[in-house]
Design a protein around this motif. Structure first.
Motif, PDB file in Angstrom:
ATOM      1  N   ILE A  26       4.918 -53.298   1.743  1.00  0.00           N
ATOM      2  CA  ILE A  26       5.773 -54.034   2.678  1.00  0.00           C
ATOM      3  C   ILE A  26       7.172 -54.206   2.097  1.00  0.00           C
ATOM      4  O   ILE A  26       8.174 -54.026   2.783  1.00  0.00           O
ATOM      5  CB  ILE A  26       5.161 -55.406   3.017  1.00  0.00           C
ATOM      6  CG1 ILE A  26       3.956 -55.226   3.929  1.00  0.00           C
ATOM      7  CG2 ILE A  26       6.184 -56.310   3.689  1.00  0.00           C
ATOM      8  CD1 ILE A  26       3.185 -56.475   4.177  1.00  0.00           C
ATOM      9  N   PHE A  27       7.230 -54.507   0.808  1.00  0.00           N
ATOM     10  CA  PHE A  27       8.547 -54.682   0.179  1.00  0.00           C
ATOM     11  C   PHE A  27       9.360 -53.401   0.251  1.00  0.00           C
ATOM     12  O   PHE A  27      10.534 -53.408   0.576  1.00  0.00           O
ATOM     13  CB  PHE A  27       8.386 -55.103  -1.287  1.00  0.00           C
ATOM     14  CG  PHE A  27       7.915 -56.511  -1.433  1.00  0.00           C
ATOM     15  CD1 PHE A  27       8.217 -57.455  -0.467  1.00  0.00           C
ATOM     16  CD2 PHE A  27       7.158 -56.893  -2.530  1.00  0.00           C
ATOM     17  CE1 PHE A  27       7.781 -58.754  -0.598  1.00  0.00           C
ATOM     18  CE2 PHE A  27       6.720 -58.196  -2.659  1.00  0.00           C
ATOM     19  CZ  PHE A  27       7.029 -59.123  -1.695  1.00  0.00           C
ATOM     20  N   LEU A  40       1.268 -55.697   0.132  1.00  0.00           N
ATOM     21  CA  LEU A  40       2.512 -56.460  -0.012  1.00  0.00           C
ATOM     22  C   LEU A  40       3.587 -55.615  -0.696  1.00  0.00           C
ATOM     23  O   LEU A  40       4.760 -55.636  -0.317  1.00  0.00           O
ATOM     24  CB  LEU A  40       2.227 -57.722  -0.839  1.00  0.00           C
ATOM     25  CG  LEU A  40       3.206 -58.879  -0.681  1.00  0.00           C
ATOM     26  CD1 LEU A  40       3.241 -59.349   0.750  1.00  0.00           C
ATOM     27  CD2 LEU A  40       2.817 -60.025  -1.604  1.00  0.00           C
ATOM     28  N   SER A  85      10.347 -52.711   3.823  1.00  0.00           N
ATOM     29  CA  SER A  85      11.260 -53.653   4.476  1.00  0.00           C
ATOM     30  C   SER A  85      12.713 -53.242   4.322  1.00  0.00           C
ATOM     31  O   SER A  85      13.496 -53.354   5.256  1.00  0.00           O
ATOM     32  CB  SER A  85      11.048 -55.049   3.925  1.00  0.00           C
ATOM     33  OG  SER A  85      11.377 -55.071   2.564  1.00  0.00           O
TER      34      SER A  85
END
Lengths: 108, 210
Positions: free
Chosen positions: B142-143, B139, B146
């Motif tokens: 992913i941040f 996660l 992104s």
């Protein structure tokens, strides 16, 4: 203001992200997932939508266009349990087309 | 834009002002392109290899999940997942770079200590902890990913568009307009010479007649 994190994926992936603390997980597939994605896209409360690559790939081209056009929420494709798929419009290809030089080669 | 304009002074002035306008637009677009490319390289250095990192992390997470599933069964994992404390949200802000909307992200800590996760550590085993940790790491990546990947994709598309416009102006539109202006001024000069010669010959004829 804090924005929420959403996950649209298969049930296993959803459970995994739930364990990591993601609050809004939707274990959907096919048409339902597409509809959910479209709905979340227009919801300003969400900051990031995490979607599996395979799901994104199967989406309608209009929805893909919309995803490209929206800056918020950010849609992030992730690989699913079967591993990553080759993206047809991968970044290096795009970079090469736009700038006329291959950056990945220069780095080696 | 007519290919064969009327050879008048008005048309000449119009054509010239159109050339000037096109030049100005061309200069502006060129600057825009350069600014976009600069921004692009700034982000690119951050984005390098994040994709690969994410793929590796996700693979690890899925393996951990499969192992935990084999140990406990899906239901138990889901039960633990229900008890997990929610991660704090993210803060997404949209920046505008030369007309390209780029998201930027502020993230609070996603990794949690074992006891902070919220499910009972007595009722579950280390396998579930591993899954949670692996997914937290994923996660986190992913941040990071992104904001960079998304921004790069947008910037590239915009750069491509701007580049095409710059080239269209430089190699098609401006030469064509210049040609047109040149054509009109040639015609005008030609007409001037024409009338001058005509006047001269009339004058000569008049002198002969006297």
């Amino acid at each position: 203001m804090k924005e929420k994190i959403a996950v649209i994926a298969d049930s296993a992936t959803c459970t995994g992200f739930r364990l990591a603390g993601a609050e809004y997980t939707f274990s959907l597939s096919g048409k339902e997932a597409e509809e959910k994605l479209a709905q979340l896209l227009s919801d300003q409360d969400f900051g990031i939508i995490i979607v599996t690559e395979r799901l994104l790939e199967s989406c309608d081209w209009r929805l893909k266009k919309r995803i490209e056009a929206t800056a918020k929420p950010i849609v992030v494709p992730i690989p699913d349990a079967q591993g990553p798929i080759e993206q047809s419009e991968s970044l290096s290809i795009l970079i090469k087309r736009a700038l006329g030089l291959d950056l990945s080669k220069k780095r080696d | 834009m007519a290919e064969n304009p009327n050879p008048t002074r008005m048309e000449l002035l119009k054509a010239k002002s159109r050339v000037r306008l096109a030049r100005k637009g061309h200069k502006l677009l060129k600057q825009k392109r350069d600014a976009l490319i600069m921004e692009f390289f700034k982000i690119l250095s951050k984005a390098q290899d994040l994709r690969q990192e994410l793929n590796a992390k996700m693979k690890k997470a899925y393996t951990a999940l499969a192992v935990a599933q084999a140990y406990h069964g899906m239901q138990e994992i889901e039960a633990a997942a229900l008890a997990v404390k929610r991660a704090p949200g993210v803060k997404v802000e949209v920046r505008n770079i030369m007309g390209v909307k780029i998201p930027s992200l502020e993230v609070a800590q996603t990794k949690k200590k074992l006891l902070e996760r919220g499910y009972s550590i007595i009722g579950t085993s280390a396998k579930i902890d591993e899954v949670a940790e692996a997914f937290e790491e994923a996660l986190d990546t992913i941040f990071k990913l992104s904001q960079t990947e998304n921004a790069i994709r947008r910037l590239i598309l915009e750069i491509e568009k701007t580049k095409r416009r710059v080239n269209a102006l430089e190699y098609v539109l401006i030469p064509r307009l210049e040609n047109q202006a040149k054509l009109i001024s040639f015609r005008l000069e030609e007409m001037e010479r024409d009338s001058f010669v005509m006047l001269k010959s009339i004058k000569r004829k008049l002198q002969k007649a006297q």
